[in-house]
Enzyme design. Structure first.
Site, PDB file in Angstrom:
ATOM      1  N   ASP A 131       0.850  -1.203   0.000  1.00 42.67           N
ATOM      2  CA  ASP A 131       0.000   0.000   0.000  1.00 42.67           C
ATOM      3  C   ASP A 131       0.879   1.244   0.000  1.00 42.67           C
ATOM      4  OD1 ASP A 131       0.911  -0.530   2.630  1.00 42.67           O
ATOM      5  OD2 ASP A 131      -0.624   0.790   3.463  1.00 42.67           O
ATOM      6  N   HIS A 160       1.816  -9.114  -2.923  1.00 43.28           N
ATOM      7  CA  HIS A 160       0.722  -8.138  -2.838  1.00 43.28           C
ATOM      8  C   HIS A 160       1.367  -6.756  -2.890  1.00 43.28           C
ATOM      9  CE1 HIS A 160      -3.125  -6.418  -1.678  1.00 43.28           C
ATOM     10  NE2 HIS A 160      -2.455  -5.639  -0.849  1.00 43.28           N
ATOM     11  N   ASP A 166       1.454 -17.811  -3.321  1.00 43.78           N
ATOM     12  CA  ASP A 166       2.111 -16.768  -4.120  1.00 43.78           C
ATOM     13  C   ASP A 166       1.052 -16.094  -4.989  1.00 43.78           C
ATOM     14  OD1 ASP A 166       3.919 -15.139  -5.289  1.00 43.78           O
ATOM     15  OD2 ASP A 166       4.940 -16.700  -6.457  1.00 43.78           O
ATOM     16  N   GLU A 221       2.304 -10.115   1.277  1.00 46.66           N
ATOM     17  CA  GLU A 221       2.657  -8.712   1.098  1.00 46.66           C
ATOM     18  C   GLU A 221       4.156  -8.554   1.353  1.00 46.66           C
ATOM     19  OE1 GLU A 221      -0.109  -5.965   2.841  1.00 46.66           O
ATOM     20  OE2 GLU A 221       0.917  -4.224   2.006  1.00 46.66           O
TER      21      GLU A 221
HETATM   22  O1  9MR Z   1       2.596  -6.126   9.802  1.00 47.91           O
HETATM   23  C1  9MR Z   1       1.309  -5.805  10.270  1.00 47.91           C
HETATM   24  C2  9MR Z   1       0.772  -6.969  11.069  1.00 47.91           C
HETATM   25  O2  9MR Z   1       1.553  -7.173  12.223  1.00 47.91           O
HETATM   26  C3  9MR Z   1      -0.687  -6.725  11.430  1.00 47.91           C
HETATM   27  O3  9MR Z   1      -1.205  -7.879  12.059  1.00 47.91           O
HETATM   28  C4  9MR Z   1      -1.482  -6.396  10.163  1.00 47.91           C
HETATM   29  C5  9MR Z   1      -2.951  -6.142  10.427  1.00 47.91           C
HETATM   30  O4  9MR Z   1      -3.135  -5.014  11.191  1.00 47.91           O
HETATM   31  O5  9MR Z   1      -0.913  -5.271   9.534  1.00 47.91           O
HETATM   32  C6  9MR Z   1       0.399  -5.457   9.106  1.00 47.91           C
HETATM   33  O6  9MR Z   1       0.875  -4.287   8.555  1.00 47.91           O
HETATM   34  C7  9MR Z   1       0.329  -3.842   7.324  1.00 47.91           C
HETATM   35  C8  9MR Z   1      -0.076  -2.390   7.528  1.00 47.91           C
HETATM   36  O7  9MR Z   1      -1.130  -2.313   8.451  1.00 47.91           O
HETATM   37  C9  9MR Z   1      -0.433  -1.691   6.233  1.00 47.91           C
HETATM   38  N1  9MR Z   1       0.610  -1.833   5.255  1.00 47.91           N
HETATM   39  C10 9MR Z   1       0.948  -3.227   4.987  1.00 47.91           C
HETATM   40  C11 9MR Z   1       1.408  -3.913   6.249  1.00 47.91           C
HETATM   41  C12 9MR Z   1       1.875  -5.333   5.973  1.00 47.91           C
HETATM   42  O8  9MR Z   1       0.837  -6.177   5.634  1.00 47.91           O
END
Ligand code: 9MR
Length: 601
Positions: free
Chosen positions: A180, A525, A574, A583
């Site tokens: 994102d 992702h 994947d 991601e």
């Molecule tokens: O790394 C984060 C993980 O520990 C959390 O459980 C998750 C859900 O809140 O979010 C992950 O972080 C994401 C972030 O909120 C937005 N950008 C992408 C991050 C990686 O997925």
């Protein structure tokens, strides 16, 4: 389809004939421990190692491990550490099963470290990503080239009302967090700390002009330059002195009846002096669809309310910045220190302003316990200034004497301890030694964990968390530090076991790092590296780490289909849509870089 295929193989327990042999697909340095895993039950089996010409160069017998809940398979281990002859195209075979090909060679991790670091340049916001540095395929115009944002105002997705603010901030720059386009101070903190720590550990590496980046040739270390790109952004997220804001103050209240616990109600709002605090994030008002090259983002960009955690992330990393840039760029070092001290004072004034996780369009990074962030910030400020106030807070924190665990964005205590244990500070030697012993003790626990899972990795968890590969690599960082402190080869073997898993010695038989290995991740992702959604877009450049198996928060559509059908290490696919599994993120590539650079050292 891919996801289904992977799911179908995941729960095959106790197969009679060996299914496959999994090995680090990047390969091995000659002197390192060399382990491979065979999915097979029963008695030990004969294995052979063949060279590129198919000639058998070594043979032996596997060691049976038995049933392995982490992978869902019965497994056996091949230890071929004694084979040290450099070469390409080696393969291990057991019965009818054969590994992917791999080399044995010196300096095998060097390109990986460089590419893992280049990820941060690719993720830069605010500047064009130039073909002369990354190649035409990955070049793109600047995303969010001039980012002057106002504050979120009005109702959030849970109906909580926010005042907004009377200012805008120019928050151009920094790294996009992940797939994102949010830029989050909380997660930016641990990512930039990890890069700065790699520099502090070995300032002679990545000297000026060693990397392909705009700052090459500016007479400053290139690794430090990359970190500075994020620090400059973090500094911009700080609120001007004398600014008042209305935010929830205090711990969240329990969730309303019928609501899940994570939807706890925010504390009552109160007016605070927010000067010196940092906004939690700047991000899109709404989630954008995929694909979405950053320059095409149509959403409004907003600053989200300041939090104590973000403020302490700024305090910690800006203090670290001040220490590292002293005598290199004194003006910048001073700017970092002033920001860090201002952030520290603001966090002390406002110690309980928590993120509400209630805005759509971006991640929450909400953290209900900031005692570790206070400790971390105090430790960094003390290491930089030697001042009594920071020393008192750091040494009176429970984290100062607690057992170390692998760090993560919500648990930053180990970062403070690493700094206190390794940087030059006025702490008495006995204290520094005690902290060093605590790092080694943590490493010993991780090595003991490696005995408790079939694939022999220094990690155990009944459920694998979101971004599990980063938990493992952050443990590898502590193992690397334990090796620095003791010189004991078993810790390097532990680091190798972790990177082996990430690069192919896992039940998916996949390298989680793009471009590294015969079967490497290809469909992260990501809103720009998304050729499966738009063939004109590039795949991931080399050196990008997938978050990896996630058996505990299987929230995306791909993950949902796997739910209940996968052992922890196989809850992965994947697939570009698998945001909970596949991601990429700055706080995950940072330990990949740290560990690869360490292995190369
Ligand atoms: O790394 C984060 C993980 O520990 C959390 O459980 C998750 C859900 O809140 O979010 C992950 O972080 C994401 C972030 O909120 C937005 N950008 C992408 C991050 C990686 O997925």
């Amino acid at each position: 389809m891919r996801a289904l295929l992977l799911a179908a193989t995941a729960l095959t327990l106790g197969a009679a004939a060996p299914q496959s042999v999994q090995v680090n697909q990047l390969g091995f340095e000659p002197g390192d421990a060399k382990l491979a895993i065979v999915q097979a039950g029963g008695a030990p089996l004969d294995w052979t190692l063949t060279d590129a010409a198919g000639k058998v160069v070594a043979r032996g017998k596997t060691t049976a491990y038995g049933k392995d809940p982490a992978s869902g398979y019965e497994v056996q281990r091949i230890d071929f550490s004694n084979y040290r002859t450099p070469g390409d195209g080696y393969r291990l075979s057991v019965g009818g099963a054969r590994s992917e090909p791999f080399p044995i060679r010196a300096s095998i991790y060097r390109p990986l470290a460089r590419d893992a670091l280049a990820f941060f340049y690719h993720q830069r916001a605010g500047v064009p990503i130039e073909a002369r540095f990354v190649g035409a395929k990955w070049a793109r115009p600047a995303g969010h080239a001039r980012e002057v944002a106002k504050c979120f105002a009005g109702k959030d997705e849970r109906g909580i009302g926010w005042d907004g603010c009377g200012y805008t901030l120019d928050v151009t720059g920094g790294w996009y967090d992940a797939g994102d386009h949010g830029k989050y101070v909380v997660n930016g903190g641990i990512a930039v700390w990890t890069l700065q720590n790699a520099y502090e550990r070995k300032p002679s590496a990545y000297a000026d002009n060693s990397l392909k980046m705009p700052e090459a040739g500016n007479r400053h270390n290139d690794l430090l330059d990359e970190a500075r790109y994020e620090i400059e952004f973090l500094l911009r997220m700080q609120i001007a002195d004398g600014t008042r804001a209305r935010v929830p103050v205090g711990p969240p209240k329990p969730a309303k009846p019928g609501k899940p616990v994570w939807e706890s109600e925010p504390a009552d709002f109160a007016a605070i002096d927010a000067g010196g605090m940092a906004h939690q994030k700047v991000a899109d008002r709404n989630w954008t669809k995929l694909p979405m090259p950053p320059q095409d983002d149509p959403e409004e960009r907003l600053l989200y309310p300041p939090t104590t955690a973000a403020t302490l992330n700024l305090a910690a990393t800006a203090a670290q910045c001040a220490r590292l840039w002293r005598r290199l760029d004194d003006a910048f070092a001073k700017r970092c220190l002033a920001a860090a001290e201002r952030a520290w004072a603001a966090a002390k004034r406002n110690p309980q302003v928590y993120a509400t996780n209630s805005f759509t369009g971006s991640g929450g990074y909400g953290d209900g316990d900031v005692s570790d962030e206070f400790y971390w910030a105090a430790a960094e400020l003390f290491a930089t200034t030697g001042a009594a106030e920071y020393r008192t807070v750091a040494t009176h924190s429970r984290h100062f004497t607690a057992e170390l665990r692998e760090p993560g964005w919500p648990s930053t205590a180990s970062l403070g301890t690493i700094t206190l244990a390794t940087a030059r500070t006025p702490l008495p030697k006995a204290e520094t030694d005690r902290l060093r012993t605590a790092i080694v003790a943590a490493a010993d626990r991780f090595l003991a964990d490696a005995k408790g899972n079939g694939y022999g990795i220094p990690y155990v968890a009944s459920g694998y968390p979101w971004g599990s590969n980063s938990n493992l690599l952050n443990r590898a960082m502590l193992l690397g530090l334990a090796h620095d402190l003791t010189g004991d080869a078993k810790y390097r073997a532990g680091v190798v076991a972790a990177i082996d898993y990430v690069l192919g010695r896992n039940p998916m038989n996949i390298s989680y790092v793009s471009g590294y290995g015969a079967r490497a991740m290809q469909h992260p992702h990501h809103r720009f590296w998304a050729p499966s959604l738009d063939p004109k877009l590039p795949g991931p450049p080399r050196g990008v780490l997938s978050g990896g198996p996630n058996s505990t928060a299987m929230s995306d559509d791909v993950a949902m289909k796997l739910k209940g059908k996968c052992a922890p290490q196989t809850c992965w696919a994947d697939d570009v849509n698998a945001y909970a599994l596949n991601e990429v993120a700055i706080n995950w590539n940072a330990p990949l870089f740290w560990v690869a650079a360490w292995l190369d050292d």
